[in-house]
Design an enzyme around this catalytic site. Structure first.
Site, PDB file in Angstrom:
ATOM      1  N   GLU A 259       0.827  -1.206   0.000  1.00 53.75           N
ATOM      2  CA  GLU A 259       0.000   0.000   0.000  1.00 53.75           C
ATOM      3  C   GLU A 259       0.864   1.259   0.000  1.00 53.75           C
ATOM      4  O   GLU A 259       0.630   2.210  -0.757  1.00 53.75           O
ATOM      5  CB  GLU A 259      -0.910   0.038   1.244  1.00 53.75           C
ATOM      6  CG  GLU A 259      -1.952  -1.058   1.301  1.00 53.75           C
ATOM      7  CD  GLU A 259      -1.473  -2.335   1.996  1.00 53.75           C
ATOM      8  OE1 GLU A 259      -0.234  -2.597   1.974  1.00 53.75           O
ATOM      9  OE2 GLU A 259      -2.317  -3.063   2.528  1.00 53.75           O
TER      10      GLU A 259
ATOM     11  N   GLY B 203       6.514  -2.240  14.565  1.00 52.90           N
ATOM     12  CA  GLY B 203       5.751  -1.221  13.840  1.00 52.90           C
ATOM     13  C   GLY B 203       4.720  -0.529  14.711  1.00 52.90           C
ATOM     14  O   GLY B 203       4.588   0.704  14.702  1.00 52.90           O
ATOM     15  N   ARG B 204       3.991  -1.303  15.512  1.00 49.71           N
ATOM     16  CA  ARG B 204       2.916  -0.703  16.321  1.00 49.71           C
ATOM     17  C   ARG B 204       3.434  -0.009  17.574  1.00 49.71           C
ATOM     18  O   ARG B 204       2.658   0.525  18.359  1.00 49.71           O
ATOM     19  CB  ARG B 204       1.869  -1.770  16.662  1.00 49.71           C
ATOM     20  CG  ARG B 204       2.419  -3.040  17.257  1.00 49.71           C
ATOM     21  CD  ARG B 204       1.386  -4.159  17.267  1.00 49.71           C
ATOM     22  NE  ARG B 204       1.917  -5.429  17.724  1.00 49.71           N
ATOM     23  CZ  ARG B 204       2.542  -6.310  16.955  1.00 49.71           C
ATOM     24  NH1 ARG B 204       2.728  -6.066  15.684  1.00 49.71           N
ATOM     25  NH2 ARG B 204       2.972  -7.453  17.454  1.00 49.71           N
TER      26      ARG B 204
ATOM     27  N   GLU C  62      -3.101  -6.877  17.254  1.00 49.73           N
ATOM     28  CA  GLU C  62      -1.965  -7.411  16.486  1.00 49.73           C
ATOM     29  C   GLU C  62      -0.929  -8.019  17.450  1.00 49.73           C
ATOM     30  O   GLU C  62      -0.251  -8.982  17.113  1.00 49.73           O
ATOM     31  CB  GLU C  62      -1.321  -6.321  15.609  1.00 49.73           C
ATOM     32  CG  GLU C  62      -0.498  -6.887  14.452  1.00 49.73           C
ATOM     33  CD  GLU C  62       0.007  -5.838  13.473  1.00 49.73           C
ATOM     34  OE1 GLU C  62       0.815  -4.983  13.870  1.00 49.73           O
ATOM     35  OE2 GLU C  62      -0.393  -5.871  12.288  1.00 49.73           O
TER      36      GLU C  62
ATOM     37  N   HIS D  43     -24.822   8.023  21.367  1.00 53.93           N
ATOM     38  CA  HIS D  43     -25.985   8.120  20.483  1.00 53.93           C
ATOM     39  C   HIS D  43     -25.936   7.075  19.381  1.00 53.93           C
ATOM     40  O   HIS D  43     -26.658   7.182  18.383  1.00 53.93           O
ATOM     41  CB  HIS D  43     -26.067   9.532  19.895  1.00 53.93           C
ATOM     42  CG  HIS D  43     -26.258  10.558  20.972  1.00 53.93           C
ATOM     43  ND1 HIS D  43     -27.501  10.887  21.470  1.00 53.93           N
ATOM     44  CD2 HIS D  43     -25.359  11.270  21.691  1.00 53.93           C
ATOM     45  CE1 HIS D  43     -27.359  11.785  22.434  1.00 53.93           C
ATOM     46  NE2 HIS D  43     -26.061  12.032  22.585  1.00 53.93           N
TER      47      HIS D  43
ATOM     48  N   LYS E 117      -1.499 -11.434   2.555  1.00 49.91           N
ATOM     49  CA  LYS E 117      -0.572 -10.733   1.645  1.00 49.91           C
ATOM     50  C   LYS E 117      -0.172 -11.660   0.504  1.00 49.91           C
ATOM     51  O   LYS E 117      -0.141 -11.264  -0.662  1.00 49.91           O
ATOM     52  CB  LYS E 117       0.697 -10.307   2.395  1.00 49.91           C
ATOM     53  CG  LYS E 117       0.552  -9.082   3.269  1.00 49.91           C
ATOM     54  CD  LYS E 117       1.929  -8.692   3.820  1.00 49.91           C
ATOM     55  CE  LYS E 117       1.809  -7.682   4.946  1.00 49.91           C
ATOM     56  NZ  LYS E 117       3.073  -7.423   5.639  1.00 49.91           N
TER      57      LYS E 117
HETATM   58  O1  F6P Z   1       1.001  -5.957   7.895  1.00 51.86           O
HETATM   59  C1  F6P Z   1       1.166  -5.603   9.226  1.00 51.86           C
HETATM   60  C2  F6P Z   1       2.291  -4.641   9.379  1.00 51.86           C
HETATM   61  O2  F6P Z   1       3.509  -5.305   9.245  1.00 51.86           O
HETATM   62  C3  F6P Z   1       2.232  -3.899  10.703  1.00 51.86           C
HETATM   63  O3  F6P Z   1       2.746  -4.624  11.749  1.00 51.86           O
HETATM   64  C4  F6P Z   1       2.976  -2.663  10.376  1.00 51.86           C
HETATM   65  O4  F6P Z   1       2.777  -1.647  11.318  1.00 51.86           O
HETATM   66  C5  F6P Z   1       2.395  -2.341   9.010  1.00 51.86           C
HETATM   67  O5  F6P Z   1       2.239  -3.612   8.399  1.00 51.86           O
HETATM   68  C6  F6P Z   1       3.217  -1.435   8.153  1.00 51.86           C
HETATM   69  O6  F6P Z   1       4.478  -1.972   7.901  1.00 51.86           O
HETATM   70  P1  F6P Z   1       5.653  -1.077   7.341  1.00 51.86           P
HETATM   71  O7  F6P Z   1       5.914  -0.021   8.344  1.00 51.86           O
HETATM   72  O8  F6P Z   1       6.807  -2.008   7.164  1.00 51.86           O
HETATM   73  O9  F6P Z   1       5.201  -0.488   6.029  1.00 51.86           O
END
Ligand code: F6P
Length: 532
Positions: free
Chosen positions: A205, A256-257, A342, A373, A501
């Protein structure tokens, strides 16, 4: 790896099961308050600028004592220390988990030199960009998804009062072309900075949107991609290959999170400036210290993690609702969805054994009072019991004192109503002008009965400053660590996103070729329809 038993293999777990059978399953909040005038004080905690009222939860001294025994039996403190020390606790990827080091003062945590080198360089860059007269930048478009999007997405609106007025932040995450089209509408290349945010710099993406942004930039007269594109990533080579020269790196030991404290926080720093970004880090660090140094009995993330296990595994509650009574925190439920689901949406323990108990609840919610509401009806009278978390700010940044009193009164009233409920006897005494004139009064009263005894936690933040927000988010991070450690799962991998994926990569060329061979009947049928 710290050797520690899984929660269900401890004596404390068996004792909790007995307690639940014999009495705790019938615990009643109204009775608990009636017999204990000090319940609010006993179950209130305060740390790092965050006040937490846990007294409206289905818990008493006996349950809490056994849950604390459980934490000791599962060696929570040793596991926590292993995380802070940089042990490879993400076992399936053989990685350390060191987001806490990102907010530690220089010299007080592992990797201090490299962390502070990037931080200082990034914040110096931030101040140059924020000088709009010199840089010409008026818009920042962050392109990233998941952890490379959601952190900045909660923090920037939450700290709106601290944001630079002449610099607008835009977020593009979805591969759905509507997202980037909306973000780019009305922008001028000469005034726009693109931040390509991706830990891996391979995410479909993000890379797709980054290419669209570059095409848009060049097609609309943009002349210097080097000045207008910057990357935040662990994959510096891939960013360079994309043609980006200004890169702020981070490391594989930042999940990432858990990454908003790293270079992924660049859009936050651009919005709120160096001083406020450092305050955000300091707030998170203050919560880290609380988590590291406070005995379990008063350790907020540990107590909340224990409560989460109590609800999920003993009361069998399947979800938890988040109700920030602050419009700036409107994306907090989405952020916490990734953080908790996650991290802890796992079905095997660290040894790969199937778990005989439930793990992550569903996390969901909306800001108050909007949620009231929409779905609060179900929280009050539905058949499921759903613990809810109210997040209130005592003193807002705006001047609308009357609105704020109403907001706070609504939050408190909802928590009160969920707990107190309303009996059929009380309901029958009500005058109800909107009720049907022909309905039997007893039947009507049953419709208007609230069972009550529905649990909630209320957090109060004095003022939603960068510091307070940092502390709040870090509290949630540690709480997720605690429940994950009790369940003995790996909270730091995310293999569950891989299969989708891979299948997407298989399907993509089929949209051109129409080849449906080997597909299941439904997918083949849907593909055909979408191509027609
Ligand atoms: O698909 C899940 C994931 O790997 C998450 O853990 C992560 O935050 C997100 O995709 C984005 O990943 P990246 O920062 O590598 O683009």
């Amino acid at each position: 790896m710290i050797a520690a038993p899984r929660c269900d293999r401890t004596e404390a777990w068996s004792a909790l099961e007995s307690l639940f059978e014999t009495s705790a399953s019938r615990f009643d909040l109204r009775e608990a308050f009636a017999v204990d005038p000090h319940r609010f004080e006993t179950f209130s905690f305060e740390s790092a600028g965050l006040f937490a009222d846990l007294s409206k939860n289905l818990i008493d001294g006996s349950a809490l004592a056994l849950l604390i025994d459980l934490a000791h039996a599962c060696r929570i403190e040793a596991r926590r220390d292993a995380m802070f020390a940089g042990g490879p606790i993400n076992t399936t990827e053989n990685r350390a988990v060191l987001h806490t080091a990102l907010r530690a003062p220089r010299g007080s945590a592992p990797h201090g030199e490299e962390i502070h080198e990037v931080l200082d360089r990034m914040l110096a860059y931030v101040e140059r960009v924020r000088d709009a007269e010199a840089s010409g930048i008026r818009h920042v478009v962050n392109i990233g998804i998941g952890g490379s999007d959601l952190g900045p997405q909660i923090v920037v609106p939450a700290l709106e009062a601290y944001c630079q007025r002449d610099l607008q932040l835009h977020f593009v995450s979805n591969v759905d072309g509507h997202d980037i089209d909306t973000a780019l509408r009305g922008l001028k290349p000469s005034e726009t900075l693109f931040v390509i945010a991706s830990k891996t710099f391979t995410t479909q993406e993000t890379m797709s949107n980054a290419r669209i942004a570059r095409e848009w930039f060049l097609a609309n007269g943009g002349i210097d991609t080097r000045k207008h594109f910057v990357a935040t990533t662990t994959n510096i080579e891939a960013a360079a290959e994309f043609g980006i020269e200004t890169t702020f790196g981070f490391w594989d030991w930042v999940g990432g999170r858990y990454s908003l404290w790293s270079a992924i926080g660049l859009p936050i720093a651009l919005a709120i400036g160096e001083r406020n970004f450092r305050a955000l880090l300091a707030g998170a660090h203050a919560m880290d210290l609380h988590f590291r140094e406070t005995p379990i009995e008063r350790n907020l993330p540990i107590l909340l993690g224990l409560l989460d296990v109590w609800y999920r595994n003993f009361h069998g509650l399947t979800s938890r609702s988040i109700a920030p009574y602050h419009q700036g925190l409107r994306r907090l439920p989405a952020y916490l969805q990734q953080l908790e689901m996650e991290s802890n949406g796992k079905r095997v323990d660290v040894d790969g054994e199937s778990l005989p108990f439930a793990t992550s609840p569903v996390i969901w919610g909306e800001p108050g009072t909007n949620g009231q509401h929409a779905y609060f009806q179900m929280l009050h009278q539905g058949t499921e019991v759903i613990p809810i978390e109210f997040i209130l700010e005592r003193a807002p940044a705006h001047v609308h004192a009357d609105s704020h009193r109403k907001l706070l009164a609504n939050g408190l009233a909802q928590a009160q109503a969920l707990m107190l409920g309303k009996s059929a006897d009380e309901a029958i005494k009500d005058t109800v002008p909107t009720a049907s004139a022909s309905i039997d009064r007893g039947v009507l009263a049953r419709h208007r009965t609230f069972p009550g005894n529905r649990p909630s936690t209320t957090f109060i933040i004095d003022r939603l400053t960068p510091q307070a927000l940092g502390s709040l988010i870090a509290m949630y991070e540690h709480r997720v660590f605690v429940s994950g450690a009790l369940w003995n799962i790996n909270s730091f991998d995310q293999w569950g996103v891989e299969l989708g994926k891979a299948l997407c990569n298989d399907l993509l060329p089929r949209f051109d070729s129409g080849d449906a061979s080997g597909l299941d009947g439904s997918t083949a049928g849907l593909l055909k329809r979408l191509r027609s």
